[in-house]
Design a protein around this motif. Structure first.
Motif, mmCIF file in Angstrom:
data_model
loop_
_atom_site.group_PDB
_atom_site.id
_atom_site.type_symbol
_atom_site.label_atom_id
_atom_site.label_comp_id
_atom_site.label_asym_id
_atom_site.label_seq_id
_atom_site.Cartn_x
_atom_site.Cartn_y
_atom_site.Cartn_z
ATOM 1 N N GLY A 24 16.287 91.075 27.828
ATOM 2 C CA GLY A 24 15.600 90.240 26.840
ATOM 3 C C GLY A 24 14.330 90.893 26.327
ATOM 4 N N GLY A 25 13.580 91.517 27.235
ATOM 5 C CA GLY A 25 12.364 92.214 26.820
ATOM 6 C C GLY A 25 12.666 93.394 25.915
ATOM 7 N N ALA A 26 13.734 94.119 26.245
ATOM 8 C CA ALA A 26 14.116 95.262 25.415
ATOM 9 C C ALA A 26 14.569 94.805 24.027
ATOM 10 N N LEU A 27 15.324 93.717 23.973
ATOM 11 C CA LEU A 27 15.774 93.204 22.672
ATOM 12 C C LEU A 27 14.603 92.659 21.854
ATOM 13 N N ALA A 28 13.605 92.107 22.518
ATOM 14 C CA ALA A 28 12.455 91.535 21.809
ATOM 15 C C ALA A 28 11.615 92.608 21.141
ATOM 16 N N THR A 29 11.649 93.833 21.662
ATOM 17 C CA THR A 29 10.839 94.895 21.060
ATOM 18 C C THR A 29 11.383 95.338 19.704
ATOM 19 N N ALA A 30 12.596 94.900 19.350
ATOM 20 C CA ALA A 30 13.152 95.233 18.037
ATOM 21 C C ALA A 30 12.478 94.418 16.932
ATOM 22 N N TYR A 31 11.753 93.379 17.302
ATOM 23 C CA TYR A 31 11.051 92.526 16.333
ATOM 24 C C TYR A 31 9.565 92.840 16.371
ATOM 25 N N PRO A 32 8.853 92.588 15.285
ATOM 26 C CA PRO A 32 7.407 92.817 15.297
ATOM 27 C C PRO A 32 6.728 91.928 16.337
ATOM 28 N N LEU A 33 5.865 92.554 17.155
ATOM 29 C CA LEU A 33 5.199 91.813 18.224
ATOM 30 C C LEU A 33 3.947 91.098 17.748
ATOM 31 N N GLY A 34 3.180 91.734 16.884
ATOM 32 C CA GLY A 34 1.924 91.146 16.439
ATOM 33 C C GLY A 34 0.882 91.254 17.543
ATOM 34 N N SER A 35 -0.046 90.318 17.570
ATOM 35 C CA SER A 35 -1.090 90.303 18.597
ATOM 36 C C SER A 35 -1.178 88.894 19.181
ATOM 37 N N ALA A 36 -2.057 88.721 20.147
ATOM 38 C CA ALA A 36 -2.203 87.407 20.764
ATOM 39 C C ALA A 36 -2.729 86.382 19.759
ATOM 40 N N MET A 37 -3.519 86.823 18.812
ATOM 41 C CA MET A 37 -4.058 85.907 17.804
ATOM 42 C C MET A 37 -3.055 85.641 16.679
ATOM 43 N N ARG A 38 -2.245 86.629 16.346
ATOM 44 C CA ARG A 38 -1.249 86.488 15.280
ATOM 45 C C ARG A 38 0.099 86.963 15.816
ATOM 46 N N MET A 39 0.762 86.087 16.534
ATOM 47 C CA MET A 39 2.010 86.446 17.206
ATOM 48 C C MET A 39 3.134 86.662 16.204
ATOM 49 N N GLY A 40 3.865 87.732 16.442
ATOM 50 C CA GLY A 40 5.052 88.008 15.643
ATOM 51 C C GLY A 40 6.274 87.382 16.292
ATOM 52 N N PRO A 41 7.445 87.528 15.668
ATOM 53 C CA PRO A 41 8.658 86.900 16.199
ATOM 54 C C PRO A 41 9.129 87.481 17.532
ATOM 55 N N GLY A 42 8.669 88.666 17.912
ATOM 56 C CA GLY A 42 9.087 89.255 19.176
ATOM 57 C C GLY A 42 8.122 89.022 20.324
ATOM 58 N N TYR A 43 6.966 88.440 20.042
ATOM 59 C CA TYR A 43 5.918 88.293 21.055
ATOM 60 C C TYR A 43 6.339 87.358 22.191
ATOM 61 N N PHE A 44 6.737 86.152 21.849
ATOM 62 C CA PHE A 44 7.072 85.170 22.879
ATOM 63 C C PHE A 44 8.339 85.563 23.653
ATOM 64 N N PRO A 45 9.416 86.041 22.989
ATOM 65 C CA PRO A 45 10.575 86.500 23.765
ATOM 66 C C PRO A 45 10.241 87.646 24.717
ATOM 67 N N LEU A 46 9.328 88.539 24.308
ATOM 68 C CA LEU A 46 8.918 89.617 25.195
ATOM 69 C C LEU A 46 8.200 89.066 26.420
#
Length: 152
Positions: A24-46
């Motif tokens: 799941g963590g590896a798949l989440a890195t395929a999406y933009p992570l963003g930062s803690a203040m501006r979370m991207g779609p891969g942040y929470f799954p990671l």
């Protein structure tokens, strides 16, 4: 001293959690992570993948122990529950789109309930009916998910 497994169930569960978390963590890195203040779609799954992997590693390590040549294995794997619960999940996945949420949830409940020895059909049907109604109320009406309720 050799390293031995003292609990098969914890070892298998830990290995599965660890594998699922890493995948799941590896798949989440395929999406933009963003930062803690501006979370991207891969942040929470990671974060969930990391948490699941850590939980799996702790569970796996707890199941291991240094043994002084004596057998310390306890707990055995029960294949019946794993087979019936797995069959229930697969049946739900195959039935949900074509046969509707009601039938798929009822089938999932019945198959998963057979994992327990001595399960009563009347209890499983009542539980299945309640879970089906709850699932339709929450997912179809409450959340508005585009799942059919009845067979097409």
């Amino acid at each position: 001293m050799p390293l031995g497994i003292i609990d098969n169930r914890d070892a298998v569960a830990g290995a599965l959690f660890l594998a699922a978390g890493l995948a799941g963590g590896a798949l989440a890195t395929a999406y933009p992570l963003g930062s803690a203040m501006r979370m991207g779609p891969g942040y929470f799954p990671l974060l969930l993948g990391i948490a699941l992997a850590v939980l799996g590693a702790v569970l796996l390590l707890r199941s291991l122990r240094l043994s002084a040549g004596r057998e310390t294995l306890r707990g055995s794997l029960s294949w019946r529950p794993a087979a019936f619960v797995g069959a229930g999940v697969i049946a739900f996945a195959l039935l949900a789109q074509e046969q509707g949420l009601l039938l798929a949830t009822l089938t999932l409940t019945l198959l998963s309930g057979l994992a327990r020895r001595g399960a009563r059909l009347a209890e499983l049907l009542g539980l299945g009916a309640a879970l089906s109604a709850f699932g339709v109320a929450v997912f179809s009406f409450g959340l508005g998910l585009p799942l059919p309720i009845l067979p097409r």
